[in-house]
Design a protein around this motif. Sequence first.
Motif, PDB file in Angstrom:
ATOM      1  N   LYS A 140      35.739  34.221  43.683  1.00 44.81           N
ATOM      2  CA  LYS A 140      35.332  34.439  45.075  1.00 44.81           C
ATOM      3  C   LYS A 140      33.961  35.110  45.151  1.00 44.81           C
ATOM      4  O   LYS A 140      33.281  35.015  46.175  1.00 44.81           O
ATOM      5  CB  LYS A 140      36.360  35.317  45.799  1.00 44.81           C
ATOM      6  CG  LYS A 140      37.803  34.848  45.699  1.00 44.81           C
ATOM      7  CD  LYS A 140      38.036  33.511  46.358  1.00 44.81           C
ATOM      8  CE  LYS A 140      39.522  33.152  46.321  1.00 44.81           C
ATOM      9  NZ  LYS A 140      39.774  31.797  46.865  1.00 44.81           N
TER      10      LYS A 140
ATOM     11  N   TYR B  35      35.865  34.298  52.078  1.00 41.58           N
ATOM     12  CA  TYR B  35      37.175  34.759  51.609  1.00 41.58           C
ATOM     13  C   TYR B  35      37.568  36.061  52.304  1.00 41.58           C
ATOM     14  O   TYR B  35      38.698  36.205  52.784  1.00 41.58           O
ATOM     15  CB  TYR B  35      37.140  34.952  50.089  1.00 41.58           C
ATOM     16  CG  TYR B  35      38.287  35.772  49.577  1.00 41.58           C
ATOM     17  CD1 TYR B  35      39.571  35.225  49.507  1.00 41.58           C
ATOM     18  CD2 TYR B  35      38.097  37.095  49.184  1.00 41.58           C
ATOM     19  CE1 TYR B  35      40.639  35.995  49.057  1.00 41.58           C
ATOM     20  CE2 TYR B  35      39.155  37.860  48.726  1.00 41.58           C
ATOM     21  CZ  TYR B  35      40.421  37.309  48.670  1.00 41.58           C
ATOM     22  OH  TYR B  35      41.472  38.064  48.237  1.00 41.58           O
TER      23      TYR B  35
ATOM     24  N   HIS C 264      39.938  43.062  49.463  1.00 41.20           N
ATOM     25  CA  HIS C 264      38.692  42.746  50.168  1.00 41.20           C
ATOM     26  C   HIS C 264      37.963  44.034  50.488  1.00 41.20           C
ATOM     27  O   HIS C 264      38.540  45.133  50.427  1.00 41.20           O
ATOM     28  CB  HIS C 264      38.961  41.960  51.460  1.00 41.20           C
ATOM     29  CG  HIS C 264      39.770  42.732  52.489  1.00 41.20           C
ATOM     30  ND1 HIS C 264      39.185  43.474  53.476  1.00 41.20           N
ATOM     31  CD2 HIS C 264      41.107  42.856  52.650  1.00 41.20           C
ATOM     32  CE1 HIS C 264      40.131  44.039  54.223  1.00 41.20           C
ATOM     33  NE2 HIS C 264      41.299  43.680  53.741  1.00 41.20           N
TER      34      HIS C 264
ATOM     35  N   PRO D  60      42.738  43.392  38.933  1.00 43.26           N
ATOM     36  CA  PRO D  60      41.840  42.760  39.921  1.00 43.26           C
ATOM     37  C   PRO D  60      40.917  43.739  40.645  1.00 43.26           C
ATOM     38  O   PRO D  60      39.854  43.340  41.125  1.00 43.26           O
ATOM     39  CB  PRO D  60      42.814  42.088  40.892  1.00 43.26           C
ATOM     40  CG  PRO D  60      44.037  41.820  40.081  1.00 43.26           C
ATOM     41  CD  PRO D  60      44.142  42.985  39.130  1.00 43.26           C
TER      42      PRO D  60
ATOM     43  N   TYR E 225      40.374  35.856  41.516  1.00 45.36           N
ATOM     44  CA  TYR E 225      39.609  36.667  42.459  1.00 45.36           C
ATOM     45  C   TYR E 225      38.131  36.685  42.081  1.00 45.36           C
ATOM     46  O   TYR E 225      37.246  36.681  42.949  1.00 45.36           O
ATOM     47  CB  TYR E 225      40.181  38.079  42.474  1.00 45.36           C
ATOM     48  CG  TYR E 225      39.556  39.029  43.469  1.00 45.36           C
ATOM     49  CD1 TYR E 225      39.124  38.609  44.725  1.00 45.36           C
ATOM     50  CD2 TYR E 225      39.411  40.383  43.154  1.00 45.36           C
ATOM     51  CE1 TYR E 225      38.558  39.498  45.631  1.00 45.36           C
ATOM     52  CE2 TYR E 225      38.854  41.279  44.048  1.00 45.36           C
ATOM     53  CZ  TYR E 225      38.426  40.826  45.280  1.00 45.36           C
ATOM     54  OH  TYR E 225      37.861  41.714  46.175  1.00 45.36           O
TER      55      TYR E 225
END
Length: 661
Positions: free
Chosen positions: A390, A400, A271, A129, A387
């Motif tokens: 997003k 998000y 993030h 990810p 992911y």
Amino acid sequence: MDFKKTNTPIPTALFVAALVFALFYPSVGFEFLRLDDGQYVAQNSLVAGGLTLGGVAAAFLPYQYYWIPVTWLSFMAGSTLHGMSPWGFHLESVILHALVAGLFGFILFKTTKNSLLSALAVLLFALHPMRVESVAWITARKDLLSALFTLGALWAYLKYAGGEGRRWLWTSLGAMALGCMSKPVAVVMPLLLLSADLWPLGRQKKEGWTALLVEKAPFFALSLVFAAATAYFQREGMATLGSLSLGDRLLIAASALWHYLAATFWPVGLHLKGREGGDLLGAGGAAALFALFAALTALFYKIRGKAPQFLAGWLWFGAALLPVSGFFPVGTSYMADRFTYLPHMGLFAGLVFGSAALLREKWRALAAFSVALALACAAFGVATSLYLQKWRNSLTLFEYFYSVSQSGYSASLLAGAYAEKKDFASALKFYKTALEKDASDYAAWRNMGVALGDSGRIIEGVSAIEKAVSLAPKDPESRYALGVGYLKVGRLKGAMAQFEAALDSDPRHAKSLEALAYSLREDGRAGEAAAVFERYLLVSPQDGKALREAGILLAELGRPAEALDRFLSVLALSPRDADANYNAALTLDRLGNIGEAEKYYREALQIDAMHLRARFNHALLLEKTGRVGEAATALSDFLKLAPGDPDATAALARIGARQGR
């Protein structure tokens, strides 16, 4: 158990590349992000101009604290191939990531002859990810390019080490240079080659470390050149030694390392991180983390005889993290998932092959380990797919991020996404949230001011931007925004002062150069405006509007030859531009090149038959060359479109007198 299924690396490379391409392909339908995609691509005139001689030359100039000409050339090639829609740039990023994965798999199999373990190591890296940030964010193209050329340099080095001639060593050096010109992180190449000497090549046993270090001298020299150039170009963007203590820098580096290790094995809640203290470890945590790093290094060194893969992969991981460790923070982030793109290659290769080496005689354990790795790859793939969605657009992404972190940085990003959608009420709400969390966030003050101005609250907007400038007086974006605000309230002199202040901090700040040039023209300072337009065109040589304005100013200043050059540059970009053809014709007319002038007049009229100025001046040219009959006809036709025009009426009367009428 024998994992050697094939004698060629091509099937392994194709398999991993296809799987990676399929996983990331949905991002082709995503939008540009309000996260540097505008200044890097979407609103970048250099990129929009495509691959032209002037554009290629401009790509080799520093921009935004970086010297990354190969990255700019890749964007320019993209705009030439498919235009400026985001899908093409996203597709290129997906292809580049698949190529990186394929080349990585090719190299691993070529050196280990183990197709299964090579595929698993590559997929752990490529499906993770943490790759999403580098692939789905167009601006992060430089990660992909730099990694691709780094692997290319490694492949060439492997051929040299295999005895195929010293030319491959120089090929490797050239590929390293291209990697550095994509992203300076490739300066670690000599350290990565040394880790490859340890494993899989095992050259240190035959050659000795001293000989290997001497052999890498050209690579270290090139690293020093690019490191010095990067430090120079980033001198304004880099946090200075005076602003952060050594202790602070060590805390940042430890915190970044902890995040990378933790997120590698538990990639949940990823993030973007800003420069916020909540992300940093305390002194005790940092000391423990460095102790753990040292202990792992010692352990891997101790078992290097049985499993050198661990030490080699760990050294690759640490070396590749050095430039992005956070010790010298640049930009808005101390740490970022995209920074692990190159480091993760060594980490996963070392983990997979090192563990397999320790389990070499334990066939059941090795089989179970391989199954576990395959399941991890599948889990990473599922997490990445979720992911990835997003990142569809700025609003979905920043909503998000804010839901995960509740940070001031993410609140500011979300506010900007709402402002882009003209939802100013929501934008101002989240800007206020960001400033409640960090009142010293000058970017939030600046962007809130811009949003206030766009919503019609111009005075409040100017006040907010003035606050941003007081917090960061050397930030060119804040100075530029304040200059635009002053223009809106009629303070032309104040606006020009702000644009000049922005250029004091960044002499190549394109928006400030452009705004200052137009402001000087409005202030009647044509000579100064022309000079600033020339500076702007060095940065944005493909801006047709600026080229035209510069040409008009030069013509007004009595410099027709220079003016003609600008008009012809416009035509090189837009051959069907009627005004540009007219301007070129008029300038050639004044220079006495009548034949060429008439050609451009006719071209302008072919494009736009209603172009009145071209009609009128073409008629005067006909009169000047003695073709009075044609001139009279042209003027008569002009007066049908513009009845009573005094200049045309006088000219027609003059021609009539010459004809004895």
